[in-house]
Design a protein around this motif. Sequence first.
Motif, mmCIF file in Angstrom:
data_model
loop_
_atom_site.group_PDB
_atom_site.id
_atom_site.type_symbol
_atom_site.label_atom_id
_atom_site.label_comp_id
_atom_site.label_asym_id
_atom_site.label_seq_id
_atom_site.Cartn_x
_atom_site.Cartn_y
_atom_site.Cartn_z
ATOM 1 N N THR A 195 32.446 40.208 44.712
ATOM 2 C CA THR A 195 32.573 39.381 43.506
ATOM 3 C C THR A 195 34.043 39.104 43.190
ATOM 4 N N HIS A 196 34.880 40.138 43.361
ATOM 5 C CA HIS A 196 36.309 39.983 43.089
ATOM 6 C C HIS A 196 36.926 38.948 44.023
ATOM 7 N N ALA A 197 36.600 39.049 45.299
ATOM 8 C CA ALA A 197 37.138 38.102 46.274
ATOM 9 C C ALA A 197 36.655 36.681 45.975
ATOM 10 N N CYS A 198 35.391 36.559 45.553
ATOM 11 C CA CYS A 198 34.838 35.249 45.222
ATOM 12 C C CYS A 198 35.571 34.634 44.028
ATOM 13 N N ASP A 199 35.852 35.449 43.021
ATOM 14 C CA ASP A 199 36.594 34.962 41.847
ATOM 15 C C ASP A 199 37.976 34.457 42.242
ATOM 16 N N LEU A 200 38.638 35.213 43.102
ATOM 17 C CA LEU A 200 39.975 34.807 43.544
ATOM 18 C C LEU A 200 39.908 33.550 44.408
ATOM 19 N N ASP A 201 38.857 33.440 45.211
ATOM 20 C CA ASP A 201 38.675 32.227 46.013
ATOM 21 C C ASP A 201 38.560 30.997 45.114
ATOM 22 N N GLU A 202 37.751 31.105 44.066
ATOM 23 C CA GLU A 202 37.550 29.984 43.151
ATOM 24 C C GLU A 202 38.840 29.628 42.419
ATOM 25 N N TRP A 203 39.562 30.646 42.001
ATOM 26 C CA TRP A 203 40.848 30.406 41.312
ATOM 27 C C TRP A 203 41.817 29.674 42.243
ATOM 28 N N TYR A 204 41.909 30.119 43.486
ATOM 29 C CA TYR A 204 42.845 29.527 44.439
ATOM 30 C C TYR A 204 42.415 28.100 44.806
ATOM 31 N N GLU A 205 41.112 27.909 44.934
ATOM 32 C CA GLU A 205 40.617 26.564 45.258
ATOM 33 C C GLU A 205 40.944 25.584 44.136
ATOM 34 N N ASP A 206 40.764 26.011 42.894
ATOM 35 C CA ASP A 206 41.097 25.146 41.765
ATOM 36 C C ASP A 206 42.589 24.819 41.738
ATOM 37 N N LEU A 207 43.390 25.771 42.167
ATOM 38 C CA LEU A 207 44.847 25.617 42.094
ATOM 39 C C LEU A 207 45.397 24.810 43.267
ATOM 40 N N VAL A 208 44.885 25.110 44.475
ATOM 41 C CA VAL A 208 45.456 24.543 45.697
ATOM 42 C C VAL A 208 44.491 23.610 46.433
ATOM 43 N N GLY A 209 43.193 23.886 46.314
ATOM 44 C CA GLY A 209 42.208 23.062 47.003
ATOM 45 C C GLY A 209 41.657 23.690 48.266
ATOM 46 N N GLU A 210 42.201 24.827 48.676
ATOM 47 C CA GLU A 210 41.732 25.490 49.892
ATOM 48 C C GLU A 210 40.575 26.431 49.560
ATOM 49 N N GLN A 211 39.515 26.402 50.382
ATOM 50 C CA GLN A 211 38.338 27.213 50.122
ATOM 51 C C GLN A 211 38.431 28.574 50.815
ATOM 52 N N ARG A 212 37.869 29.589 50.174
ATOM 53 C CA ARG A 212 37.756 30.960 50.710
ATOM 54 C C ARG A 212 39.088 31.486 51.256
ATOM 55 N N ALA A 213 40.172 31.174 50.572
ATOM 56 C CA ALA A 213 41.505 31.566 51.042
ATOM 57 C C ALA A 213 41.698 33.078 51.040
ATOM 58 N N VAL A 214 41.132 33.752 50.036
ATOM 59 C CA VAL A 214 41.295 35.205 49.935
ATOM 60 C C VAL A 214 40.273 35.926 50.809
ATOM 61 N N SER A 215 39.032 35.517 50.759
ATOM 62 C CA SER A 215 37.960 36.197 51.493
ATOM 63 C C SER A 215 38.219 36.261 52.985
ATOM 64 N N THR A 216 38.789 35.183 53.532
ATOM 65 C CA THR A 216 39.021 35.151 54.981
ATOM 66 C C THR A 216 40.044 36.189 55.425
ATOM 67 N N LEU A 217 40.845 36.699 54.495
ATOM 68 C CA LEU A 217 41.855 37.712 54.838
ATOM 69 C C LEU A 217 41.282 39.123 54.873
ATOM 70 N N LEU A 218 40.058 39.291 54.367
ATOM 71 C CA LEU A 218 39.470 40.630 54.221
ATOM 72 C C LEU A 218 38.396 40.832 55.287
ATOM 73 N N SER A 219 38.801 41.381 56.418
ATOM 74 C CA SER A 219 37.884 41.472 57.562
ATOM 75 C C SER A 219 36.681 42.359 57.296
ATOM 76 N N SER A 220 36.826 43.372 56.459
ATOM 77 C CA SER A 220 35.706 44.303 56.229
ATOM 78 C C SER A 220 34.727 43.791 55.180
ATOM 79 N N LEU A 221 35.027 42.624 54.582
ATOM 80 C CA LEU A 221 34.156 42.091 53.535
ATOM 81 C C LEU A 221 32.749 41.835 54.074
ATOM 82 N N GLY A 222 32.668 41.327 55.301
ATOM 83 C CA GLY A 222 31.367 41.077 55.907
ATOM 84 C C GLY A 222 31.025 42.036 57.019
ATOM 85 N N ASP A 223 31.791 43.132 57.115
ATOM 86 C CA ASP A 223 31.581 44.114 58.190
ATOM 87 C C ASP A 223 31.100 45.419 57.570
ATOM 88 N N GLU A 224 29.797 45.622 57.542
ATOM 89 C CA GLU A 224 29.219 46.816 56.922
ATOM 90 C C GLU A 224 29.682 48.092 57.628
#
Length: 431
Positions: free
Chosen positions: A126-155
């Motif tokens: 949820t935290h990463a998603c919030d930061l993604d939305e904030w960055y997208e609104d500011l810069v226009g790039e999607q999932r900018a933060v989430s893509t940096l966190l390799s363990s986010l989708g690695d159980e």
Amino acid sequence: MDEVNEPAERERPQALAPADEAMLARAQTLREITDAALRDVAQLYPADDHGSVLRDALFLQGLAERLVDQAVVAERERGASWTDIGHAASSSRQSAHERWNTTVGAWVLMQRRRTGIGRGPADPATHACDLDEWYEDLVGEQRAVSTLLSSLGDEAARAEGETRRAEARHLHDRAEELRKEIDAAYSAAMAATGTPAAREKREMWAAKHLARAAIYERLATVEEPLAPEHRRRAATQRSLAQDIARDRAPQSLPADDGTRQQVHAAYLELSDAERRGSKRAVAALLTERLNGVGADSVRKHLDAVIEAERTSYVLDITACSDPDTAQATATSLLQDYAPNTNFWRSQSHRLLSRYLMAAALDDADAATLHTWITHPDNRRPVELLRSGPMPEWADEVEEILSSHRKTRDNVLLVLQSVLQARVPPFKRSSR
């Protein structure tokens, strides 16, 4: 665990891998800096609100300082050495370590996961998603933060991080248990001095230190940011074990008809005040307490007994660069000598343990330690502690030394007596 707390424990979101937790915390601070800076650009300050411009600037400065600390933590999690961090900060390895080691230690103490009320949702997704939305609104790039966190989708990576956190907690608990067991083993070894069980008790004492060394070696693997500190502590524990194994003081009383062992055992039962009497007075006391042993026999063996007891304690100042060892050493030295009130006992223990660490950092000997204690205006110990692994200890030393003169002198007198009574004779140092 009770039924009320159990559901909350189950619902606690699983943390990311430690390196990703550090980067997510850093991203949150960057967001706060950006929002604050943008807000300040168009901020309207009333003419009569003096100081508000500076307050906002200082708020940004505080966020920037937090960001620097988080960057160091992230670098340590990424495998950067203290030399690497020193180069990045245009300083030496030692300076970098002195500046940020406490910060890294606090991160590890908090189990290497994000903390702080109001600094983003607890759930990392949820935290990463919030930061993604904030960055997208500011810069226009999607999932900018989430893509940096390799363990986010690695159980598997997240589960491994939790496993390491759990193991670290267990190891720290075991290290604390061993500290208490070491104190008990020391007491047992000292009580057995001069008896057939002495060697066995010393081996048990040494084994406890070796067990603690193994704990720290494993911690160096599961708590990578503090690996050098854990390895140093492991080396200290091994050194203590070796010194205990090499010491032959308990066997320094040659075999005879048993009289010397009797004199030695009776001597150990004397109070501190009784031991400080003249040799003639001590011999008279022992003669009274040893039925069937004549005064001549007591006097014959007393010199050897006193010398054996004086040299039975091994003061390893070098090992006291480790805070735990410095405090344990102070406890051992002060037993039977600290005053019988909590205040005086606490003050004596605090000052001695801090001086022991300062001496270790200076590669000093017992003579130097004695010189510092007899010359409390010497600033060297405070300077050493200020730049060491426990800079807050410098403040504690200054607090004690700047207390009422009578209080300070009484504490120093205790420490002088301890060194003279427990540490073998040494040459006076000019340092």
